[in-house]
Scaffold this motif. Structure first.
Motif, PDB file in Angstrom:
ATOM      1  N   SER A  24     -30.599 -29.047  22.626  1.00  0.00           N
ATOM      2  CA  SER A  24     -30.250 -27.666  22.280  1.00  0.00           C
ATOM      3  C   SER A  24     -31.115 -26.654  23.019  1.00  0.00           C
ATOM      4  O   SER A  24     -31.009 -25.458  22.759  1.00  0.00           O
ATOM      5  N   SER A  25     -31.973 -27.114  23.928  1.00  0.00           N
ATOM      6  CA  SER A  25     -32.812 -26.199  24.707  1.00  0.00           C
ATOM      7  C   SER A  25     -32.001 -25.604  25.854  1.00  0.00           C
ATOM      8  O   SER A  25     -30.873 -26.027  26.143  1.00  0.00           O
ATOM      9  N   LYS A  26     -32.606 -24.626  26.539  1.00  0.00           N
ATOM     10  CA  LYS A  26     -31.902 -23.948  27.636  1.00  0.00           C
ATOM     11  C   LYS A  26     -31.626 -24.889  28.803  1.00  0.00           C
ATOM     12  O   LYS A  26     -30.629 -24.735  29.500  1.00  0.00           O
ATOM     13  N   GLY A  27     -32.507 -25.861  29.017  1.00  0.00           N
ATOM     14  CA  GLY A  27     -32.326 -26.772  30.139  1.00  0.00           C
ATOM     15  C   GLY A  27     -31.578 -28.036  29.796  1.00  0.00           C
ATOM     16  O   GLY A  27     -31.643 -29.011  30.551  1.00  0.00           O
ATOM     17  N   ALA A  28     -30.862 -28.041  28.666  1.00  0.00           N
ATOM     18  CA  ALA A  28     -30.168 -29.261  28.237  1.00  0.00           C
ATOM     19  C   ALA A  28     -29.063 -29.670  29.204  1.00  0.00           C
ATOM     20  O   ALA A  28     -28.703 -30.845  29.277  1.00  0.00           O
ATOM     21  N   ARG A  29     -28.527 -28.704  29.946  1.00  0.00           N
ATOM     22  CA  ARG A  29     -27.445 -29.023  30.882  1.00  0.00           C
ATOM     23  C   ARG A  29     -27.963 -29.385  32.267  1.00  0.00           C
ATOM     24  O   ARG A  29     -27.156 -29.590  33.186  1.00  0.00           O
ATOM     25  N   THR A  30     -29.277 -29.418  32.420  1.00  0.00           N
ATOM     26  CA  THR A  30     -29.867 -29.790  33.709  1.00  0.00           C
ATOM     27  C   THR A  30     -30.270 -31.252  33.660  1.00  0.00           C
ATOM     28  O   THR A  30     -31.181 -31.621  32.913  1.00  0.00           O
ATOM     29  N   PRO A  31     -29.634 -32.116  34.423  1.00  0.00           N
ATOM     30  CA  PRO A  31     -29.935 -33.554  34.333  1.00  0.00           C
ATOM     31  C   PRO A  31     -31.197 -33.916  35.094  1.00  0.00           C
ATOM     32  O   PRO A  31     -31.684 -33.176  35.958  1.00  0.00           O
ATOM     33  N   GLY A  32     -31.747 -35.097  34.771  1.00  0.00           N
ATOM     34  CA  GLY A  32     -32.880 -35.646  35.511  1.00  0.00           C
ATOM     35  C   GLY A  32     -32.414 -36.499  36.655  1.00  0.00           C
ATOM     36  O   GLY A  32     -31.307 -36.311  37.182  1.00  0.00           O
ATOM     37  N   VAL A  33     -33.238 -37.469  37.038  1.00  0.00           N
ATOM     38  CA  VAL A  33     -32.886 -38.298  38.194  1.00  0.00           C
ATOM     39  C   VAL A  33     -31.700 -39.208  37.912  1.00  0.00           C
ATOM     40  O   VAL A  33     -31.025 -39.655  38.838  1.00  0.00           O
ATOM     41  N   GLY A  72     -29.011 -38.270  36.354  1.00  0.00           N
ATOM     42  CA  GLY A  72     -27.776 -37.478  36.376  1.00  0.00           C
ATOM     43  C   GLY A  72     -27.072 -37.360  35.044  1.00  0.00           C
ATOM     44  O   GLY A  72     -25.918 -36.907  34.999  1.00  0.00           O
ATOM     45  N   GLN A  73     -27.699 -37.772  33.946  1.00  0.00           N
ATOM     46  CA  GLN A  73     -27.041 -37.768  32.642  1.00  0.00           C
ATOM     47  C   GLN A  73     -27.424 -36.549  31.826  1.00  0.00           C
ATOM     48  O   GLN A  73     -28.567 -36.099  31.837  1.00  0.00           O
ATOM     49  N   CYS A  74     -26.439 -36.007  31.112  1.00  0.00           N
ATOM     50  CA  CYS A  74     -26.643 -34.947  30.124  1.00  0.00           C
ATOM     51  C   CYS A  74     -25.954 -35.375  28.832  1.00  0.00           C
ATOM     52  O   CYS A  74     -24.784 -35.763  28.859  1.00  0.00           O
ATOM     53  N   TRP A  75     -26.661 -35.286  27.736  1.00  0.00           N
ATOM     54  CA  TRP A  75     -26.091 -35.684  26.454  1.00  0.00           C
ATOM     55  C   TRP A  75     -25.368 -34.486  25.847  1.00  0.00           C
ATOM     56  O   TRP A  75     -25.901 -33.769  24.998  1.00  0.00           O
ATOM     57  N   ASN A  76     -24.141 -34.273  26.278  1.00  0.00           N
ATOM     58  CA  ASN A  76     -23.378 -33.107  25.817  1.00  0.00           C
ATOM     59  C   ASN A  76     -22.534 -33.412  24.585  1.00  0.00           C
ATOM     60  O   ASN A  76     -22.297 -32.528  23.761  1.00  0.00           O
ATOM     61  N   SER A  77     -22.077 -34.639  24.439  1.00  0.00           N
ATOM     62  CA  SER A  77     -21.206 -34.984  23.322  1.00  0.00           C
ATOM     63  C   SER A  77     -22.015 -35.503  22.139  1.00  0.00           C
ATOM     64  O   SER A  77     -23.158 -35.957  22.284  1.00  0.00           O
ATOM     65  N   SER A  78     -21.418 -35.447  20.967  1.00  0.00           N
ATOM     66  CA  SER A  78     -22.077 -35.958  19.758  1.00  0.00           C
ATOM     67  C   SER A  78     -22.305 -37.456  19.847  1.00  0.00           C
ATOM     68  O   SER A  78     -23.327 -37.970  19.373  1.00  0.00           O
ATOM     69  N   ALA A 100     -43.827 -25.709  41.261  1.00  0.00           N
ATOM     70  CA  ALA A 100     -43.120 -26.991  41.162  1.00  0.00           C
ATOM     71  C   ALA A 100     -42.771 -27.264  39.702  1.00  0.00           C
ATOM     72  O   ALA A 100     -43.630 -27.222  38.824  1.00  0.00           O
ATOM     73  N   LEU A 101     -41.493 -27.525  39.454  1.00  0.00           N
ATOM     74  CA  LEU A 101     -41.009 -27.799  38.104  1.00  0.00           C
ATOM     75  C   LEU A 101     -40.466 -29.215  38.053  1.00  0.00           C
ATOM     76  O   LEU A 101     -39.574 -29.584  38.821  1.00  0.00           O
ATOM     77  N   GLY A 102     -41.030 -30.044  37.164  1.00  0.00           N
ATOM     78  CA  GLY A 102     -40.577 -31.419  37.016  1.00  0.00           C
ATOM     79  C   GLY A 102     -39.573 -31.541  35.876  1.00  0.00           C
ATOM     80  O   GLY A 102     -39.860 -31.138  34.754  1.00  0.00           O
ATOM     81  N   ILE A 103     -38.402 -32.094  36.163  1.00  0.00           N
ATOM     82  CA  ILE A 103     -37.332 -32.203  35.174  1.00  0.00           C
ATOM     83  C   ILE A 103     -37.198 -33.658  34.743  1.00  0.00           C
ATOM     84  O   ILE A 103     -36.750 -34.505  35.526  1.00  0.00           O
ATOM     85  N   PRO A 104     -37.574 -34.003  33.501  1.00  0.00           N
ATOM     86  CA  PRO A 104     -37.414 -35.381  33.033  1.00  0.00           C
ATOM     87  C   PRO A 104     -35.956 -35.690  32.701  1.00  0.00           C
ATOM     88  O   PRO A 104     -35.106 -34.796  32.587  1.00  0.00           O
TER      89      PRO A 104
END
Length: 527
Positions: A88-97, A99-105, A140-144
């Protein structure tokens, strides 16, 4: 649905995990399990365990603290709350290495079931460079990955109560119920009196997040060392796909990074206070890696406090930024958290928006106006008003009226140039008659206005609706009630205080309660 974790998701396993209570009659659908979960009850369960962690830590029961942390991180309530926070954070739609985003329930539910220490391996961070605000430099911003973010949120629930209990009283960055306004209010309290300290050390730590010693964190951060080591040594992947190791620092972009940074710097206030004898008006205020120290004499800052700070930081692999560290007299003024604090000859401390902050805001506002070429004035006003309102509200606790007027003037000129480009064949008289009008909602002041004549099918305009440019100068000055230094949001004894603080702050913002003194004047804080 693509699930890449080795978690059995059959009906018998799910019912065994949840028990035959509230989900006894639920189907094996992951979506239904997520949507029917009672998050309020989970929050209450987590709060009780966090309160027990605070009590055990204060009593020095380290083994009990570890047991309670393990109990919390293994509980289903904590895992569900961790996934909810990460998604539910602002970066929830930004995937990591991965490529997955947990958008669905369903994917969120499957992710919560996969948060176990056994078999967990942190993946490398996806590194991107973002521009620093008001500077040409980049950060530099690291995205997990989503799983790593959820794992960090899970263990943060067990670590944050200890961080809050052990925190410096005048540390305000990245902490619950604390903000930049608390730091500025504390600076006002220690500098506004006639006999207040006159010298200020304004310091900044060079690359704080990137240079913290891994060894120091592994030895002193009270959490699962195996998990912490994986976060610190996971490495990062750049745009070209090359993998690089991480030998120091905690990645900016991780949910647990701000808490880890605070725990590394907690204790700096005590080091400053003990560097000189008492009675020399030594005060310390920190927000993240930016801090100020006040003193009666310049020699105390140069000969005692600065060496003590450097020694403290060296043990943790950190150094001061020499270009951002300076000692100033309060008559000269200094910038702190976007504000400029200065005491003039009449003895009054004045807090105004800093010139750098104003310049950065106007630059962004002009870029917004330029991006609206070809649009009508209503679109420009619609995009500018939220920015103006947010900037003005941030600075309304000081005495910003002159800066407000300057900003309004500059924005009015920028919009005038926009209108001249939009109507090259129209006269000055025609443009002012059409757009320059008085706003009854802003004390009858003149401002740019636009009345829509398009129908309701248009995305940015409604027929007959008038949009007026927000004037920063109409923002009312509001006093900020500072949080108590040692108040802990995880301690049951302080929960009543935080509810009272939240309610009183809301009443002050709404104008329903005013302090017995005028905002901006010195007052004696309660002990």
């Amino acid at each position: 649905m693509n699930i890449s974790y080795s978690t059995r998701l059959d009906k018998s396993n799910l019912l065994a995990l949840f028990g035959d209570g509230q989900f006894a009659g639920a189907r094996s659908s992951l979506r239904e399990l997520w949507e029917k979960f009672d998050f309020e009850q989970a929050q209450r369960n987590g709060s009780r365990l966090q309160a027990r962690i605070v009590k055990a830590f204060r009593n020095g029961q380290s083994n009990k603290v570890k047991a309670l942390q393990g109990l919390l991180t293994r509980s289903l309530s904590a895992r569900m709350l961790a996934v909810k926070r990460a998604t539910s954070s602002k970066g929830a739609r930004t995937p990591g290495v991965d490529g997955q985003c947990w958008n669905s329930s369903a994917s969120k539910m499957a992710g919560a079931l996969s948060l176990w220490k056994r078999g967990y391996k942190a993946l490398p961070l996806r590194r991107v460079n973002i521009a620093k605000p008001g500077s040409t430099k980049t950060r530099a911003l690291g995205i997990p990955t989503m799983r790593d973010r959820s794992m960090q949120a899970l263990h943060l629930m067990a670590l944050d109560p200890i961080s809050e209990t052990n925190a410096d009283p005048n540390s305000y960055g990245f902490r619950k119920a604390r903000s930049t306004h608390d730091a500025i209010e504390q600076a006002f309290r220690v500098l506004s009196r006639k006999k207040s300290a006159t010298w200020v050390l304004d310091a900044d730590i060079a690359g704080c997040f990137d240079n913290i010693s891994h060894q120091w964190m592994l030895e002193h951060i009270p959490m699962d060392k195996a998990i912490l080591r994986q976060w610190l040594e996971s490495g990062y992947v750049e745009t070209k796909g090359n993998l690089f190791p991480t030998t120091a620092g905690t990645p900016q972009g991780g949910i647990a990074s701000p808490c880890l940074c605070n725990m590394v710097l907690d204790g700096l206030e005590k080091a400053v206070q003990t560097a000189v004898k008492s009675g020399r008006q030594i005060n310390f205020i920190r927000y993240a890696d930016d801090f100020i120290v006040t003193a009666r004499h310049r020699s105390d800052l140069e000969d005692s406090i600065l060496p003590a700070i450097r020694h403290y930081l060296t043990e943790r692999g950190l150094t001061l930024s020499e270009e951002k560290t300076n000692i100033r007299h309060i008559r000269q003024g200094f910038d702190f958290l976007g504000q400029h604090l200065r005491k003039y000859n009449h003895g009054k401390l004045v807090i105004t928006p800093s010139k750098k902050n104003v310049k950065t805001f106007l630059s962004k506002a002009r870029e917004t106006i330029k991006s609206c070429r070809g649009e009508n004035l209503g679109t420009v006003i619609g995009r500018l008003n939220p920015k103006i309102r947010g900037w003005a509200n941030y600075h309304r606790n000081g005495t910003p009226i002159k800066r407000y007027a300057d900003v309004d003037h500059q924005l009015a000129k920028a919009i005038w140039r926009f209108l001249k480009r939009s109507h090259p064949n129209k006269s000055v008289k025609w443009i002012t008659a059409k757009y320059w009008r008085r706003d009854p909602e802003q004390h009858g002041r003149l401002t740019w206005s636009h009345q829509s004549t398009q129908d309701k099918s248009h995305k940015t305009a409604v027929k007959g609706k008038t949009r007026r440019l927000k004037l920063a100068a109409t923002t009312k000055q509001v006093w900020h009630l500072k949080v108590r230094g040692k108040a802990n949001p995880y301690d049951p004894k302080d929960r009543t205080y935080f509810r009272w603080l939240q309610g009183l702050r809301k009443a002050i913002r709404a104008g329903e309660w005013k302090p017995p003194w005028k905002p901006g004047k010195a007052r004696k804080p309660k002990p």
